[in-house]
Design a protein around this motif. Structure first.
Motif, PDB file in Angstrom:
ATOM      1  N   ARG A 189       0.931  -1.182   0.027  1.00 48.08           N
ATOM      2  CA  ARG A 189      -0.032   0.195   0.097  1.00 48.08           C
ATOM      3  C   ARG A 189       0.767   1.229  -0.145  1.00 48.08           C
ATOM      4  O   ARG A 189       0.514   2.415  -0.614  1.00 48.08           O
ATOM      5  N   THR A 190       2.042   1.129   0.506  1.00 48.01           N
ATOM      6  CA  THR A 190       2.958   2.285   0.527  1.00 48.01           C
ATOM      7  C   THR A 190       3.443   2.556  -0.827  1.00 48.01           C
ATOM      8  O   THR A 190       3.734   3.628  -1.249  1.00 48.01           O
ATOM      9  N   ALA A 191       3.813   1.612  -1.589  1.00 40.13           N
ATOM     10  CA  ALA A 191       4.432   1.589  -2.891  1.00 40.13           C
ATOM     11  C   ALA A 191       3.096   2.334  -3.603  1.00 40.13           C
ATOM     12  O   ALA A 191       3.398   3.049  -4.497  1.00 40.13           O
ATOM     13  N   PHE A 192       2.182   1.936  -3.639  1.00 41.46           N
ATOM     14  CA  PHE A 192       0.925   2.569  -4.252  1.00 41.46           C
ATOM     15  C   PHE A 192       0.653   3.700  -3.947  1.00 41.46           C
ATOM     16  O   PHE A 192       0.460   4.799  -4.818  1.00 41.46           O
ATOM     17  N   ALA A 193       0.609   4.261  -2.674  1.00 44.17           N
ATOM     18  CA  ALA A 193       0.477   5.686  -2.169  1.00 44.17           C
ATOM     19  C   ALA A 193       1.557   6.480  -2.615  1.00 44.17           C
ATOM     20  O   ALA A 193       1.302   7.639  -3.082  1.00 44.17           O
ATOM     21  N   VAL A 194       2.688   6.012  -2.722  1.00 42.20           N
ATOM     22  CA  VAL A 194       3.931   6.844  -3.396  1.00 42.20           C
ATOM     23  C   VAL A 194       3.799   7.019  -4.940  1.00 42.20           C
ATOM     24  O   VAL A 194       4.048   8.100  -5.353  1.00 42.20           O
ATOM     25  N   ARG A 195       2.890   6.179  -5.490  1.00 36.83           N
ATOM     26  CA  ARG A 195       2.920   6.313  -7.030  1.00 36.83           C
ATOM     27  C   ARG A 195       1.684   7.274  -6.990  1.00 36.83           C
ATOM     28  O   ARG A 195       1.804   8.519  -7.977  1.00 36.83           O
ATOM     29  N   VAL A 196       0.761   7.502  -6.365  1.00 37.70           N
ATOM     30  CA  VAL A 196      -0.259   8.461  -6.313  1.00 37.70           C
ATOM     31  C   VAL A 196      -0.056   9.719  -5.823  1.00 37.70           C
ATOM     32  O   VAL A 196       0.177  10.820  -6.525  1.00 37.70           O
ATOM     33  N   ALA A 197       1.212   9.870  -4.821  1.00 37.96           N
ATOM     34  CA  ALA A 197       1.717  11.109  -4.394  1.00 37.96           C
ATOM     35  C   ALA A 197       2.654  11.647  -5.595  1.00 37.96           C
ATOM     36  O   ALA A 197       2.740  12.848  -5.863  1.00 37.96           O
ATOM     37  N   GLU A 198       3.512  10.798  -6.346  1.00 39.63           N
ATOM     38  CA  GLU A 198       4.144  11.400  -7.482  1.00 39.63           C
ATOM     39  C   GLU A 198       3.262  11.773  -8.661  1.00 39.63           C
ATOM     40  O   GLU A 198       3.631  12.930  -9.379  1.00 39.63           O
ATOM     41  N   GLU A 199       1.938  11.419  -8.867  1.00 40.65           N
ATOM     42  CA  GLU A 199       0.980  11.969  -9.571  1.00 40.65           C
ATOM     43  C   GLU A 199       0.687  13.569  -9.304  1.00 40.65           C
ATOM     44  O   GLU A 199       0.778  14.610 -10.112  1.00 40.65           O
ATOM     45  N   VAL A 200       0.626  13.731  -7.910  1.00 40.39           N
ATOM     46  CA  VAL A 200       0.312  14.857  -7.391  1.00 40.39           C
ATOM     47  C   VAL A 200       1.708  15.981  -7.260  1.00 40.39           C
ATOM     48  O   VAL A 200       1.609  17.213  -7.553  1.00 40.39           O
ATOM     49  N   ALA A 201       2.891  15.511  -6.834  1.00 41.33           N
ATOM     50  CA  ALA A 201       3.997  16.242  -6.488  1.00 41.33           C
ATOM     51  C   ALA A 201       5.101  15.830  -7.480  1.00 41.33           C
ATOM     52  O   ALA A 201       6.095  16.769  -7.673  1.00 41.33           O
ATOM     53  N   GLY A 202       4.854  15.143  -8.558  1.00 38.02           N
ATOM     54  CA  GLY A 202       6.116  14.679  -9.329  1.00 38.02           C
ATOM     55  C   GLY A 202       7.035  13.904  -8.509  1.00 38.02           C
ATOM     56  O   GLY A 202       7.095  13.800  -7.360  1.00 38.02           O
ATOM     57  N   ALA A 203       7.887  12.961  -9.195  1.00 38.52           N
ATOM     58  CA  ALA A 203       8.648  12.050  -8.791  1.00 38.52           C
ATOM     59  C   ALA A 203       9.789  12.919  -7.954  1.00 38.52           C
ATOM     60  O   ALA A 203      10.029  12.156  -6.735  1.00 38.52           O
ATOM     61  N   ALA A 204      10.147  13.963  -7.974  1.00 36.94           N
ATOM     62  CA  ALA A 204      11.040  14.585  -7.442  1.00 36.94           C
ATOM     63  C   ALA A 204      10.466  15.362  -5.979  1.00 36.94           C
ATOM     64  O   ALA A 204      11.083  15.621  -4.938  1.00 36.94           O
ATOM     65  N   GLY A 205       9.193  15.343  -6.157  1.00 39.68           N
ATOM     66  CA  GLY A 205       8.415  15.817  -4.711  1.00 39.68           C
ATOM     67  C   GLY A 205       8.034  14.663  -3.689  1.00 39.68           C
ATOM     68  O   GLY A 205       7.044  14.970  -2.873  1.00 39.68           O
ATOM     69  N   VAL A 206       8.424  13.493  -3.958  1.00 41.09           N
ATOM     70  CA  VAL A 206       8.099  12.372  -3.186  1.00 41.09           C
ATOM     71  C   VAL A 206       9.412  11.676  -2.507  1.00 41.09           C
ATOM     72  O   VAL A 206      10.222  11.304  -3.193  1.00 41.09           O
ATOM     73  N   VAL A 207       9.518  11.433  -1.083  1.00 41.17           N
ATOM     74  CA  VAL A 207      10.385  10.812  -0.557  1.00 41.17           C
ATOM     75  C   VAL A 207       9.979   9.498  -0.039  1.00 41.17           C
ATOM     76  O   VAL A 207       9.010   9.295   0.497  1.00 41.17           O
ATOM     77  N   ALA A 208      10.387   8.188  -0.754  1.00 44.10           N
ATOM     78  CA  ALA A 208       9.292   7.002  -0.697  1.00 44.10           C
ATOM     79  C   ALA A 208      10.187   6.136   0.343  1.00 44.10           C
ATOM     80  O   ALA A 208       9.411   5.078   0.677  1.00 44.10           O
ATOM     81  N   ASP A 209      11.518   6.445   0.968  1.00 44.23           N
ATOM     82  CA  ASP A 209      11.918   5.645   1.768  1.00 44.23           C
ATOM     83  C   ASP A 209      12.768   6.506   2.757  1.00 44.23           C
ATOM     84  O   ASP A 209      13.937   6.459   2.969  1.00 44.23           O
ATOM     85  N   ALA A 210      11.911   7.196   3.705  1.00 48.29           N
ATOM     86  CA  ALA A 210      12.623   8.232   4.414  1.00 48.29           C
ATOM     87  C   ALA A 210      13.295   7.733   5.694  1.00 48.29           C
ATOM     88  O   ALA A 210      13.854   8.265   6.515  1.00 48.29           O
TER      89      ALA A 210
END
Length: 386
Positions: free
Chosen positions: A305-326
């Motif tokens: 679900r985290t991997a899925f949420a990251v993909r959705v967040a990237e749609e909103v913020a762009g790949a550079a706007g998401v930190v997926a493994d903080a």
């Protein structure tokens, strides 16, 4: 598309909602005005169901999509903190000694923005359950809502939540798979000795000396009793004793917060604290009573679900706007109770520069709300597409 166009149109309304909520902070389970405000907005949006009075002032709203499908849960917390606001803003708290110093007014606003959009468009199948929860800061409202059967009652299959974070660039999403926030337990130790004149300590049993010895020894649990690779924090945050410089008091007490991730480490830490306190009590000849409160469990994100949420967040913020493994942090969150029962993901949303959380000069950045609302809305559309 950083923000959904329709939600961008709501930005002025969302600002108004958020600032009204900020002016009317409520604590713990007593979120009556807040819940009434939320319910009124949801009725205006035309949601299909509103269920009130869950965990006293919590509510769940249902929006039906087009056609059969599962139910996804989106959660926002509503409660404020017992802090005197020092922002001086026009929309500052109108209630003395209370303020939204953690941004729950913003969280509620983001979920309302998503609700308005989803009720208008219904571009998804199945249902969405909008969870407005009291008592995140104190009281474990998430636990109460789960124990009252919310997840089963509404058939919620997965759950998601956002929390704002200052000092992270505006609109950036931050999360991690697995544990993201720690379990939190609370310790209080009451000590009783024999009071007397400070000039004659040999006639007394000094609870302050005992407390100091215990507090020092508690730190060895981290440094000497726990695997160095297992994250743990023991912070003694209160010590109370005495009334005058020439009096040895009869009683003293101290309090601490304990943060862990591993359940075995959590149990072992409690057992070792009890040993340390009992041993020092015997050595110093004081009576010691321990009050150990098991608090929120660790907040653990489901990897898929985290991997899925990251993909959705990237749609909103762009790949550079998401930190997926903080990585994880030692704060705590009662969304953990929902994640114990259902898979899901907890994310942070950057709100730019400003005072930190729980600070009297903190204020939620209204520019962050469209990002959060867009994430929630897009999450539903991607999880349950037509």
């Amino acid at each position: 598309m950083p923000v959904l166009n329709r939600i961008a149109d709501y930005a002025p309304q969302m600002r108004e909602w958020r600032r009204w909520l900020h002016q009317h902070p409520e604590l713990e389970f007593d979120c009556h005005e807040t819940a009434a405000f939320v319910a009124a907005r949801l009725r205006e949006f035309g949601v299909d169901e509103i269920h009130e009075g869950i965990a006293k002032t919590g509510l769940v709203a249902i929006i039906d999509g087009q056609g059969e499908g599962p139910t996804i849960g989106l959660r926002a917390d509503m409660d404020a903190l017992p802090i005197e606001e020092a922002t001086g803003l026009e929309h500052a708290s109108t209630v003395a000694g209370r303020m939204h110093a953690c941004g729950h007014d913003g969280h509620t606003t983001m979920l309302l923005g998503a609700a308005k959009y989803l009720a208008e468009t219904r571009n998804f199948r199945g249902r969405v359950a909008l969870i407005f929860q009291p008592a995140e800061e104190e009281g474990g409202g998430g636990d109460v809502m789960v124990r009252e059967g919310m997840l089963d009652r509404f058939g919620i299959g997965e759950v998601y939540a956002l929390h704002n974070t200052p000092q992270v660039p505006l609109g950036r999403f931050v999360t991690t798979p697995g544990p993201i926030m720690a379990a939190v337990d609370t310790l209080r130790v009451d000590l009783k000795g024999r009071g007397g004149h400070g000039a004659y300590p040999h006639d007394c049993i000094d609870p302050i000396a005992a407390a100091v010895g215990m507090i020092s020894a508690l730190q060895t649990i981290v440094s000497r009793n726990t695997n160095p690779l297992a994250e743990i924090v023991i912070s003694v945050t209160q010590i109370h004793a005495g009334t005058a410089s020439n009096i040895i008091p009869e009683e003293a007490w101290f309090g601490a917060t304990i943060r862990t991730f591993d359940p075995d480490v959590r149990k072992a830490t409690k057992a070792r604290i009890e040993q340390v306190v009992a041993g020092h009590a015997a050595a110093y000849e004081v009576e010691a009573v321990i009050d150990y409160d098991w608090g929120y469990p660790a907040t653990v994100n489901d990897a898929d679900r985290t991997a899925f949420a990251v993909r959705v967040a990237e749609e909103v913020a762009g790949a550079a706007g998401v930190v997926a493994d903080a990585g994880r942090e030692m704060g705590a969150e009662d969304f953990s109770y929902l994640l114990e029962k259902r898979p899901g993901c907890y994310l942070f949303l950057g709100q730019g520069e400003g005072a930190g959380l729980h600070h009297p000069k903190y204020d939620f950045n209204d520019e962050a709300a469209p990002f959060g609302a867009s994430f929630f809305a897009r999450l539903v559309e991607r999880a349950q597409p037509l």
